[in-house]
Design an enzyme around this catalytic site. Structure first.
Site, PDB file in Angstrom:
ATOM      1  CB  SER A 152      31.987  46.257  31.140  1.00 54.62           C
ATOM      2  OG  SER A 152      31.581  45.573  29.879  1.00 54.62           O
ATOM      3  CE1 TYR A 160      30.984  41.722  33.894  1.00 52.30           C
ATOM      4  CE2 TYR A 160      30.054  42.904  31.960  1.00 52.30           C
ATOM      5  CZ  TYR A 160      31.308  42.454  32.676  1.00 52.30           C
ATOM      6  OH  TYR A 160      32.337  42.773  32.011  1.00 52.30           O
TER       7      TYR A 160
HETATM    8  P1  NAD Z   1      38.871  36.410  33.255  1.00 53.90           P
HETATM    9  O1  NAD Z   1      37.823  35.519  33.742  1.00 53.90           O
HETATM   10  O2  NAD Z   1      39.857  35.795  32.472  1.00 53.90           O
HETATM   11  O3  NAD Z   1      39.792  37.045  34.413  1.00 53.90           O
HETATM   12  C1  NAD Z   1      38.889  37.528  35.640  1.00 53.90           C
HETATM   13  C2  NAD Z   1      39.835  37.181  36.945  1.00 53.90           C
HETATM   14  O4  NAD Z   1      39.218  37.552  37.993  1.00 53.90           O
HETATM   15  C3  NAD Z   1      40.104  35.666  36.848  1.00 53.90           C
HETATM   16  O5  NAD Z   1      41.450  35.331  37.028  1.00 53.90           O
HETATM   17  C4  NAD Z   1      39.431  35.361  38.185  1.00 53.90           C
HETATM   18  O6  NAD Z   1      40.050  34.267  39.036  1.00 53.90           O
HETATM   19  C5  NAD Z   1      39.468  36.574  39.063  1.00 53.90           C
HETATM   20  N1  NAD Z   1      38.444  36.469  40.103  1.00 53.90           N
HETATM   21  C6  NAD Z   1      37.220  36.475  40.268  1.00 53.90           C
HETATM   22  N2  NAD Z   1      36.617  36.591  41.357  1.00 53.90           N
HETATM   23  C7  NAD Z   1      37.747  36.971  42.165  1.00 53.90           C
HETATM   24  C8  NAD Z   1      37.816  37.061  43.511  1.00 53.90           C
HETATM   25  N3  NAD Z   1      36.929  37.137  44.447  1.00 53.90           N
HETATM   26  N4  NAD Z   1      38.888  37.415  44.171  1.00 53.90           N
HETATM   27  C9  NAD Z   1      40.096  37.682  43.205  1.00 53.90           C
HETATM   28  N5  NAD Z   1      40.154  37.412  41.913  1.00 53.90           N
HETATM   29  C10 NAD Z   1      38.800  36.838  41.486  1.00 53.90           C
HETATM   30  O7  NAD Z   1      38.250  37.777  32.305  1.00 53.90           O
HETATM   31  P2  NAD Z   1      38.998  38.935  31.604  1.00 53.90           P
HETATM   32  O8  NAD Z   1      38.206  38.802  30.382  1.00 53.90           O
HETATM   33  O9  NAD Z   1      40.247  39.033  32.049  1.00 53.90           O
HETATM   34  O10 NAD Z   1      38.197  39.996  32.699  1.00 53.90           O
HETATM   35  C11 NAD Z   1      39.062  40.733  33.659  1.00 53.90           C
HETATM   36  C12 NAD Z   1      37.791  42.043  33.619  1.00 53.90           C
HETATM   37  O11 NAD Z   1      37.684  42.317  32.553  1.00 53.90           O
HETATM   38  C13 NAD Z   1      36.751  41.839  34.498  1.00 53.90           C
HETATM   39  O12 NAD Z   1      36.526  42.720  35.519  1.00 53.90           O
HETATM   40  C14 NAD Z   1      35.709  41.639  33.326  1.00 53.90           C
HETATM   41  O13 NAD Z   1      34.460  41.959  33.839  1.00 53.90           O
HETATM   42  C15 NAD Z   1      36.169  42.943  32.510  1.00 53.90           C
HETATM   43  N6  NAD Z   1      35.802  42.939  31.263  1.00 53.90           N
HETATM   44  C16 NAD Z   1      36.204  41.922  30.412  1.00 53.90           C
HETATM   45  C17 NAD Z   1      35.754  41.927  29.050  1.00 53.90           C
HETATM   46  C18 NAD Z   1      35.896  40.680  27.935  1.00 53.90           C
HETATM   47  O14 NAD Z   1      35.592  40.722  26.758  1.00 53.90           O
HETATM   48  N7  NAD Z   1      37.079  39.928  28.342  1.00 53.90           N
HETATM   49  C19 NAD Z   1      34.995  43.118  28.393  1.00 53.90           C
HETATM   50  C20 NAD Z   1      34.597  44.098  29.315  1.00 53.90           C
HETATM   51  C21 NAD Z   1      35.072  44.158  30.758  1.00 53.90           C
END
Ligand code: NAD
Length: 269
Positions: free
Chosen positions: A150, A163
């Site tokens: 991120s 985070y």
């Molecule tokens: P999201 O919450 O929609 O998806 C995250 C997924 O991870 C969920 O489906 C959840 O069930 C799964 N998860 C959580 N804990 C888990 C575990 N212990 N075992 C297996 N699965 C697990 O969020 P997203 O926006 O799709 O984020 C995906 C990734 O992108 C994350 O790592 C997040 O930190 C990163 N990210 C997101 C953004 C954003 O703005 N959306 C920005 C930067 C980074």
């Protein structure tokens, strides 16, 4: 960039962790449209089934596999990745994407339990998948891994202590793993999106940042949204598809000499 062209992933298989989440889903659609076989891994079984259902008609006739697995559990990860590979027959790419945003609180108020939870999922979980992926890809002569970091792992934002710690760690693991795995033909890169939306994480972060009462954000989530967008030189959020495009590029043959790299997707932030 179109979501249907550019890269040819025919005959390739990608494992996507966090496959029930928004970025996981967008990436699955991107790779399915380009011919890849998709394996979705997540702790959320219902979400997995929904994403798999939505992919059915877009998977170019390829089956879509789902794996219910908690990435924080080392044994479960080892077992489930092995079972998945046995079912699918091969693995070429791993998108190590499952993650948790954590609490929003000032440093002196950050909850201990939540700090641990963020580290367990975003650092230990990423390590488990990285290790299992490396072991598997070594057996078949190589492949590519993209770890989801991120922009919070490049420049720590206010009120997101755990985070930021976790995503700095992901970038560090990426750099070391890239060196360790280069002799086996495995490339390892990181992706660092900043403000992405609309979506669950975007809504959650504007609401929770508003609730902290810090000098950086207004108490009204709608105002926070605008404050955040105003901090982006391109003056808009990045889309889920733009994140998926970054994953596709890093996995593709066009990136064949790129490893240990962190692709910042920030709109210029
Ligand atoms: P999201 O919450 O929609 O998806 C995250 C997924 O991870 C969920 O489906 C959840 O069930 C799964 N998860 C959580 N804990 C888990 C575990 N212990 N075992 C297996 N699965 C697990 O969020 P997203 O926006 O799709 O984020 C995906 C990734 O992108 C994350 O790592 C997040 O930190 C990163 N990210 C997101 C953004 C954003 O703005 N959306 C920005 C930067 C980074």
């Amino acid at each position: 960039m179109s979501a249907t062209a550019t890269y040819n992933f025919q005959g390739k298989t990608i494992l996507i962790t966090g496959g029930a989440g928004e970025i996981g889903k967008a990436t699955a659609h991107r790779f399915a449209a380009n011919g890849a076989t998709i394996v979705l891994l997540d702790i959320n079984e219902i979400g997995l089934a929904e994403v798999a259902e939505g992919l059915k008609d877009k998977a170019c006739g390829n089956p879509v596999y789902t794996v219910r697995c908690d990435v924080t559990d080392a044994k479960e990860v080892t077992d489930m990745v092995a079972i998945a590979v046995e079912q699918v027959g091969q693995l070429d790419y791993v998108f190590n994407n499952a993650g948790y945003q954590g609490a929003f609180a000032k440093t002196d108020e950050y909850p201990e339990e939540d700090f641990q939870k963020v580290i367990d999922i975003n650092v230990v979980g990423v390590f488990h998948i990285l290790k299992a992926a490396a072991r598997q890809l070594r057996k078949t002569g190589g492949g590519a891994i993209v770890n989801m970091a991120s922009h919070a792992g490049v420049d720590g934002p206010p009120n997101m202590l755990a985070y930021a710690a976790s995503k700095f760690a992901v970038i560090g693991m990426t750099q070391t793993a890239a060196k360790d795995l280069a002799p086996y033909g495995i490339r390892v890169n990181a992706l660092s999106p900043s403000l992405i939306g609309p979506g669950f994480m975007w809504t959650r972060q504007t609401e929770l940042q508003a609730g902290v009462g810090s000098q950086y954000f207004d108490a009204d989530p709608k105002v926070v949204e605008q404050q955040m967008i105003d901090s982006v030189p391109l003056r808009r959020l990045g889309s889920l598809e733009e994140v998926a495009n970054g994953v596709a590029f890093l996995m593709s043959d066009e990136a064949s000499y790129i490893t240990g790299f962190n692709l910042d997707i920030t709109g210029g932030q």
